[in-house]
Design a protein around this motif. Structure first.
Motif, PDB file in Angstrom:
ATOM      1  N   LEU A 178     -22.250 -10.635   1.612  1.00 48.48           N
ATOM      2  CA  LEU A 178     -22.427 -10.639   3.061  1.00 48.48           C
ATOM      3  C   LEU A 178     -22.196  -9.252   3.649  1.00 48.48           C
ATOM      4  N   ARG A 179     -21.170  -8.513   3.133  1.00 47.78           N
ATOM      5  CA  ARG A 179     -20.888  -7.173   3.636  1.00 47.78           C
ATOM      6  C   ARG A 179     -22.041  -6.221   3.322  1.00 47.78           C
ATOM      7  N   ARG A 180     -22.636  -6.351   2.130  1.00 44.05           N
ATOM      8  CA  ARG A 180     -23.753  -5.487   1.755  1.00 44.05           C
ATOM      9  C   ARG A 180     -24.959  -5.704   2.681  1.00 44.05           C
ATOM     10  N   ASP A 181     -25.206  -6.950   2.998  1.00 43.10           N
ATOM     11  CA  ASP A 181     -26.324  -7.254   3.899  1.00 43.10           C
ATOM     12  C   ASP A 181     -26.049  -6.718   5.308  1.00 43.10           C
ATOM     13  N   PHE A 182     -24.810  -6.801   5.757  1.00 49.43           N
ATOM     14  CA  PHE A 182     -24.459  -6.313   7.091  1.00 49.43           C
ATOM     15  C   PHE A 182     -24.612  -4.798   7.174  1.00 49.43           C
ATOM     16  N   LYS A 183     -24.172  -4.076   6.176  1.00 47.75           N
ATOM     17  CA  LYS A 183     -24.316  -2.623   6.168  1.00 47.75           C
ATOM     18  C   LYS A 183     -25.792  -2.209   6.160  1.00 47.75           C
TER      19      LYS A 183
END
Length: 699
Positions: A178-183
């Motif tokens: 989820l963090r990778r997609d947000f960045k």
């Protein structure tokens, strides 16, 4: 997932489950999807009545921006206002620059629908900059899953000015994913802001991904066995996307290297062909017919040859169950949107209706579009609505048929020939047509010349024209061209055999000599002064007395004409001197003039004295006064205005004539018997008097 991108003109993505095509997306060069693109636009016009604005973002048509699609930051609070809602003309001004995103693409004559609430879709979430919305998709119905997703997103420490919505693909994903997609989405938004500062409106700031990346982002799931791509460049592009978003799934991505085309290898081509047909066969022998109109989509279910069940109810139930599963698949493949009406076969048991409704909802479970499904009514109809995700397949890959213009039917050669005959008759019946040239398809031309030849000949005779028919192989069905050649006006004038032309010419011929005679009678001969002096008679001659008597008679006649009411006003004849010169040899008196002269000599003898002439004048003037009195005594007809009375004008000659004594009148009456009243003189008699006097001189 199968991706075919070997041809630059067309890229196709298909998802196959157990050999059955479930999803299909086709992108044609020149008709790429614009939905999701972000532009820097300028406000062109603000419509206060619509509470909307028209925005120029660089396309052919202006975009439509409603007040509900404006970002909250654009609404500035009024000073001293109690917080009332502002109108759009107070928020937007002409020439103002905005960042807008396309929500719905152009369709027909309508422009694209725009919004200022930006959203960037990712693999697991949708990022909404400058928004306070934070939540989970409504399609995630499990409360436990929703709670886990909210906890995972709270651990990411997302800024307050960034909103998000977690998608169904994020269920069960780790916090790192989820963090990778947000960045990834945050980096895209920063690039958009940098570009907007450099570019001038209108300008494109962000373009939605192509069909390959978009399909992987939207439809990929861990349940897939493999993703096959046949083009090396597209394969490397997809590989980079997998490494940035889903590095653990890179091993699923493979390149197709067989000699056979990728869609033919997995029997997808035959299934794609069925999408263009409006009739789809069902496994048990039934079928569904899909008809798409501008406002709605109608789907009809037919049982066909299905007769293996025990009764009518069982046959209808089986056909409806198969149709419900196929309808959900066809809606996704064709991307049919709007209002959809499905006509199922009538069933008596309510339980069967509920089962069919449940089967339809299960077939629509994997659909990404927003859906609203109703229930089967007493007429067997089920109504539902579906969001259109992209332009339909037919808009980009197909053109309207030039023969039928999209209706699916064309006229037969016989019907086209009859319509052509009617067209010729209608155009030529107006008259003044010399020739008619008809250009039709070859089949229609052959039918007219071989089968309708007698009618053409009869029409030529009846309308007096020539008809030429030409057949062209290049003409499409229903295409006709009629050229009308008009007659010239001089050709019509030469045809003088019409019945209406004869009497008019005869009338004109009769009128012309009368006009000439009147002109001759009024024409004054040009004589020299010496000749006029020789021709003037002396006042003591008897001819002078006759002329005076004739003048008195003319005055009495003129008085009668003036006193009697006439329907039309006549012009009085010109008065000429009593003595006129003799007519020239080329202007001999006419027969009518001689007769009038003889009448004058009979009624006015030479022996009459001036007193007798005055008596006759009085008796003649008394007769019209009696007639006047009789007419006045009669009652006037209702609704009609009585004639206008004109006072009789007294001439100077009348005043000069002395009134004779009563004794002389009595003596004259005893000597001579009473004369008969003189007949009414014609209009031309006063003009004949000079001729009479001239004739006496000649004698």
């Amino acid at each position: 997932m199968l991706i075919n991108a070997t041809h630059l003109e067309e890229s196709r993505v298909a998802i196959v489950e157990d050999g059955l095509l479930t999803e299909l997306d086709i992108e044609i060069a020149g008709s790429e999807q614009n939905k999701g693109n972000i532009y820097k636009a300028t406000v062109v016009r603000v419509e206060q009545g619509l509470q909307a604005a028209f925005v120029d973002y660089g396309a052919n048509r202006l975009g439509f921006l409603q007040i509900g699609e404006l970002h909250p930051s654009l609404f500035l609070k009024k000073e001293g206002d109690g917080g009332g809602r502002m109108r759009i003309n107070e928020v937007l001004k002409r020439g103002q620059e905005l960042m807008v995103q396309i929500v719905r693409e152009e369709r027909g004559t309508k422009g694209a629908a725009l919004t200022t609430n930006l959203s960037l879709p990712g693999r697991y979430m949708v990022l909404m900059p400058d928004s306070t919305t934070k939540g989970v998709s409504r399609k995630v119905e499990d409360d436990a899953s929703r709670k886990k997703l909210k906890e995972a997103m709270a651990s990411l420490k997302i800024p307050e000015n960034m909103g998000y919505i977690v998608r169904t693909a994020g269920i069960g994903q780790k916090v790192t994913e989820l963090r990778r997609d947000f960045k990834y989405l945050t980096s895209i938004y920063k690039k958009i802001l940098q570009t907007s500062k450099k570019e001038k409106a209108p300008a494109l700031l962000y373009q939605e991904s192509n069909v390959v990346i978009r399909s992987i982002r939207e439809y990929f799931s861990p349940d897939m066995d493999e993703v096959l791509i046949d083009d090396p460049e597209v394969f490397s592009e997809a590989q980079e996307f997998f490494k940035a978003i889903m590095p653990s799934q890179v091993k699923i991505l493979k390149q197709h290297q067989e000699r056979r085309p990728i869609f033919s290898r997995y029997q997808v081509e035959d299934q794609i062909e069925t999408i263009t047909s409006n009739k789809v066969q069902l496994p048990s022998g039934g079928s569904i017919v899909i008809d798409q109109t501008e406002a709605l989509v109608a789907i009809d279910v037919n049982s066909g040859r299905l007769s293996s069940e025990k009764g009518i109810e069982a046959t209808a139930f089986k056909s409806n169950m198969e149709a419900a599963a196929e309808v959900g698949r066809q809606l996704r493949l064709r991307d049919l949107g709007g209002l959809i009406v499905i006509d199922f076969i009538d069933m008596r048991e309510r339980k069967n209706n509920r089962e069919v409704e449940k089967a339809l909802k299960n077939s629509l479970k994997n659909d990404k579009a927003r859906l609203t499904v109703g229930k089967i009514s007493q007429f067997g109809l089920l109504e539902m609505s579906r969001q259109r995700m992209r332009p339909t397949l037919a808009e980009g890959a197909y053109l309207t048929c030039p023969n039928c213009l999209g209706s699916g039917r064309v006229k037969s050669a016989e019907a086209q020939a009859v319509a052509a005959l009617r067209q010729i008759h209608t155009a030529c019946a107006k008259g003044r047509v010399d020739k008619a040239e008809l250009h039709v398809p070859s089949e229609v031309g052959n039918y007219l010349l071989n089968t309708r030849r007698e009618e053409l000949v009869e029409m030529e005779k009846q309308l007096k024209l020539s008809i030429t028919i030409s057949g062209h192989s290049s003409y499409t069905d229903g295409q006709t061209e009629l050229n009308i050649i008009r007659r010239e006006h001089r050709d019509e004038d030469m045809q003088g055999d019409t019945p209406a032309a004869a009497p008019q010419n005869g009338v004109e011929e009769k009128k012309e000599p009368a006009k000439k005679r009147s002109r001759r009678s009024r024409r004054k001969p040009e004589n020299k002064p010496s000749e006029q002096a020789q021709q003037e008679p002396t006042p003591d001659t008897p001819e002078t007395e006759e002329n005076q008597q004739a003048a008195a008679t003319t005055e009495s006649n003129n008085k009668e004409e003036a006193d009697t009411p006439k329907p039309k006003r006549r012009r009085r004849p010109r008065r000429r001197s009593s003595a006129k010169p003799a007519p020239q040899p080329d202007e001999a008196p006419t027969v009518e003039a001689e007769k009038s002269a003889e009448k004058i000599t009979e009624t006015a003898p030479v022996e009459k004295t001036e007193a007798a002439a005055a008596t006759d004048q009085k008796t003649a003037s008394a007769e019209p006064e009696k007639k006047k009195a009789e007419e006045e005594s009669k009652p006037a007809p209702k609704g009609k205005r009585p004639p206008r009375r004109r006072p009789a004008k007294k001439t100077e000659e009348k005043k000069e004539t002395p009134e004779p004594d009563k004794g002389e009148e009595k003596a004259k009456s005893e000597e001579k018997p009473a004369e008969k009243p003189q007949p009414k003189r014609s209009f031309a008699e006063p003009f004949m008097e000079p001729l009479k006097s001239g004739g006496d001189d000649n004698e």
